[in-house]
Design an enzyme around this catalytic site. Structure first.
Site, short mmCIF file in Angstrom:
data_model
loop_
_atom_site.label_atom_id
_atom_site.label_comp_id
_atom_site.label_asym_id
_atom_site.label_seq_id
_atom_site.Cartn_x
_atom_site.Cartn_y
_atom_site.Cartn_z
N HIS A 1 -10.94 10.30 34.85
CA HIS A 1 -12.05 9.77 34.88
C HIS A 1 -12.62 10.31 35.94
O HIS A 1 -11.01 11.32 36.83
CB HIS A 1 -12.17 9.03 35.80
N CYS B 1 -6.40 -1.23 45.18
CA CYS B 1 -6.42 0.40 44.66
C CYS B 1 -8.63 0.20 45.51
O CYS B 1 -8.69 -1.07 45.06
CB CYS B 1 -6.89 -0.06 42.94
MN MN Z 1 -7.85 4.64 36.48
#
Ligand code: MN
Length: 145
Positions: free
Chosen positions: A61, A113
């Protein structure tokens, strides 16, 4: 504001959610959202845990990821390279870079993350992309789709 760590990488009041609900291929992954930012800090700060033998979705992405391992160890595909990763290693996933995380058979891989709050939807590999990725034996062995 303090979000108290409860036990084994869970936090008080934070639901342990499915990794994704979009029907893509993954195995044994949970997601907890630790911070959901707005204003001048428009990021989401998440904790993902891949259970023993599990893996995240193979995807790419435009948005980036900054990741830190805080539980266990495992391996990650970033672009055309599979890396061993362990405690407190930091992984950067650049834009439009194929990536997938895998836990070992005998333990979890847990990582923090950071991601932009406003982000594009992940893309999945089609057959031609998979064929290209699989020209590298190391990647052919690693990926799960
Ligand atoms: Mn990802």
């Amino acid at each position: 504001m303090i979000l108290r760590h409860a036990k084994d990488c869970t936090w008080d009041g934070v639901p342990v959610l499915p990794y994704k609900e979009d029907g893509t291929i993954f195995k044994s992954v949970t997601r907890q959202v630790l911070f959901d930012g707005t204003g001048d800090l428009p990021v989401q700060f998440r904790y993902f845990e891949v259970g023993p033998g599990g893996h995240s979705t193979l995807e790419r992405h435009q948005h980036q990821h900054a990741v830190m391992v805080i539980r266990g160890s495992g391996r990650v595909l970033v672009g055309d390279t599979v890396h061993e990763i362990g405690m407190r290693d930091v992984v950067h996933i650049p834009p439009m870079t194929w990536h997938q995380f895998r836990a070992p058979e005998d333990g979890p891989l847990g990582f923090l993350c950071v991601v932009a709050a406003d982000r594009d939807r992940p893309q999945r590999p089609d057959e031609s992309v998979l064929a290209e990725l699989r020209t590298r034996p190391e990647i052919a062995e690693f990926i799960r789709v």
